[in-house]
Design an enzyme around this catalytic site. Structure first.
Site, PDB file in Angstrom:
ATOM      1  N   ASN A  44       0.838  -1.199   0.000  1.00 15.42           N
ATOM      2  CA  ASN A  44       0.000   0.000   0.000  1.00 15.42           C
ATOM      3  C   ASN A  44       0.871   1.247   0.000  1.00 15.42           C
ATOM      4  O   ASN A  44       1.929   1.301   0.626  1.00 15.42           O
ATOM      5  CB  ASN A  44      -1.013   0.002   1.157  1.00 15.42           C
ATOM      6  CG  ASN A  44      -0.416  -0.260   2.517  1.00 15.42           C
ATOM      7  OD1 ASN A  44       0.634  -0.886   2.646  1.00 15.42           O
ATOM      8  ND2 ASN A  44      -1.085   0.207   3.553  1.00 15.42           N
ATOM      9  N   GLU A  46       0.421   5.290   0.566  1.00 18.68           N
ATOM     10  CA  GLU A  46      -0.504   6.319   1.037  1.00 18.68           C
ATOM     11  C   GLU A  46      -0.129   7.690   0.500  1.00 18.68           C
ATOM     12  O   GLU A  46       0.938   7.874  -0.098  1.00 18.68           O
ATOM     13  CB  GLU A  46      -0.532   6.298   2.577  1.00 18.68           C
ATOM     14  CG  GLU A  46      -1.022   4.952   3.095  1.00 18.68           C
ATOM     15  CD  GLU A  46      -1.210   4.885   4.597  1.00 18.68           C
ATOM     16  OE1 GLU A  46      -0.685   5.757   5.312  1.00 18.68           O
ATOM     17  OE2 GLU A  46      -1.895   3.940   5.039  1.00 18.68           O
ATOM     18  N   CYS A  55      -4.256   0.680  -2.331  1.00 17.98           N
ATOM     19  CA  CYS A  55      -4.062  -0.544  -1.543  1.00 17.98           C
ATOM     20  C   CYS A  55      -3.004  -1.458  -2.173  1.00 17.98           C
ATOM     21  O   CYS A  55      -2.768  -1.413  -3.394  1.00 17.98           O
ATOM     22  CB  CYS A  55      -5.365  -1.340  -1.463  1.00 17.98           C
ATOM     23  SG  CYS A  55      -6.666  -0.552  -0.522  1.00 17.98           S
ATOM     24  N   GLU A  57      -3.206  -4.641  -2.741  1.00 17.57           N
ATOM     25  CA  GLU A  57      -3.777  -5.574  -3.713  1.00 17.57           C
ATOM     26  C   GLU A  57      -3.831  -4.955  -5.098  1.00 17.57           C
ATOM     27  O   GLU A  57      -3.485  -5.569  -6.102  1.00 17.57           O
ATOM     28  CB  GLU A  57      -5.199  -5.989  -3.301  1.00 17.57           C
ATOM     29  CG  GLU A  57      -5.286  -6.764  -1.999  1.00 17.57           C
ATOM     30  CD  GLU A  57      -5.482  -5.880  -0.792  1.00 17.57           C
ATOM     31  OE1 GLU A  57      -4.909  -4.769  -0.757  1.00 17.57           O
ATOM     32  OE2 GLU A  57      -6.195  -6.301   0.133  1.00 17.57           O
ATOM     33  N   CYS A  91     -10.873  -3.414  -3.735  1.00  9.29           N
ATOM     34  CA  CYS A  91      -9.892  -4.402  -4.213  1.00  9.29           C
ATOM     35  C   CYS A  91     -10.571  -5.712  -4.622  1.00  9.29           C
ATOM     36  O   CYS A  91     -10.145  -6.364  -5.577  1.00  9.29           O
ATOM     37  CB  CYS A  91      -8.829  -4.640  -3.152  1.00  9.29           C
ATOM     38  SG  CYS A  91      -7.730  -3.210  -2.979  1.00  9.29           S
TER      39      CYS A  91
HETATM   40  N1  THU Z   1      -5.274  -1.275   2.762  1.00  5.45           N
HETATM   41  C1  THU Z   1      -4.745  -2.138   1.856  1.00  5.45           C
HETATM   42  O1  THU Z   1      -3.612  -1.975   1.393  1.00  5.45           O
HETATM   43  N2  THU Z   1      -5.516  -3.191   1.481  1.00  5.45           N
HETATM   44  C2  THU Z   1      -6.773  -3.449   1.942  1.00  5.45           C
HETATM   45  O2  THU Z   1      -7.444  -4.334   1.442  1.00  5.45           O
HETATM   46  C3  THU Z   1      -7.288  -2.675   3.064  1.00  5.45           C
HETATM   47  C4  THU Z   1      -6.612  -1.371   3.306  1.00  5.45           C
HETATM   48  C5  THU Z   1      -4.446  -0.137   3.193  1.00  5.45           C
HETATM   49  C6  THU Z   1      -4.918   1.205   2.711  1.00  5.45           C
HETATM   50  C7  THU Z   1      -4.328   2.125   3.752  1.00  5.45           C
HETATM   51  O3  THU Z   1      -2.990   2.419   3.356  1.00  5.45           O
HETATM   52  C8  THU Z   1      -4.286   1.287   5.010  1.00  5.45           C
HETATM   53  O4  THU Z   1      -4.429  -0.064   4.597  1.00  5.45           O
HETATM   54  C9  THU Z   1      -5.367   1.612   6.012  1.00  5.45           C
HETATM   55  O5  THU Z   1      -6.611   1.616   5.427  1.00  5.45           O
END
Ligand code: THU
Length: 132
Positions: A44, A46, A55, A57, A91
């Site tokens: 992920n 941000e 994300c 995925e 995702c």
């Molecule tokens: N996040 C993911 O990478 N995958 C998911 O399926 C759920 C959420 C990340 C997004 C963000 O950077 C952090 O988790 C908190 O939401």
């Protein structure tokens, strides 16, 4: 678990190391096994404008799509945290774009895992067939 799935889980766990999470501090790594046999991974990433966060995925899936891959066989999602992760709704829909159904492996930082399927996580899904 077979050798390929073990490799997939390892790649997802390794991808957590490159997560860019200065805001949530919740690191996620994902790995995708494609029909050709290759594995792509992602973490992920941000953004200070929170809604632009992508994300793990989706980064892993788009890495494969950009290589020309079009069919997902399995996805692994790993977190270094105690809880077992769960792919967000967006995702799940993006996985659905490249798989009618597939195995999904969810792994926490304690080495515990749960095996599920896209069909379980996203029943009665919307896909290209709905557009015909
Ligand atoms: N996040 C993911 O990478 N995958 C998911 O399926 C759920 C959420 C990340 C997004 C963000 O950077 C952090 O988790 C908190 O939401």
């Amino acid at each position: 678990m077979g050798e390929r799935y073990r490799e997939l889980c390892k790649r997802a766990a390794e991808a957590c190391d490159n997560a860019y999470t200065p805001y949530s501090h919740y690191k996620v790594g994902a790995a995708v096994l494609w029909e050709s046999g290759i594995i792509t991974s992602g973490s992920n990433v941000e953004n200070a404008s929170y809604g632009l966060t992508v994300c793990a995925e989706r980064n892993a899936i788009f890495a494969g799509a950009c290589l020309g891959e079009r069919k997902i066989c399995a996805v692994a999602v790993a977190v270094p945290a105690d809880n077992i992760p769960s792919p967000c709704g967006a995702c799940r829909q993006v996985i659905r774009e490249f798989a009618e159904d597939c195995d999904i492996l969810l792994i926490n930082g304690k080495g515990q895992s749960k095996k599920t399927t896209l069909g379980e996580l996203l029943p009665d899904s919307f896909g290209a067939h709905n557009l015909n």
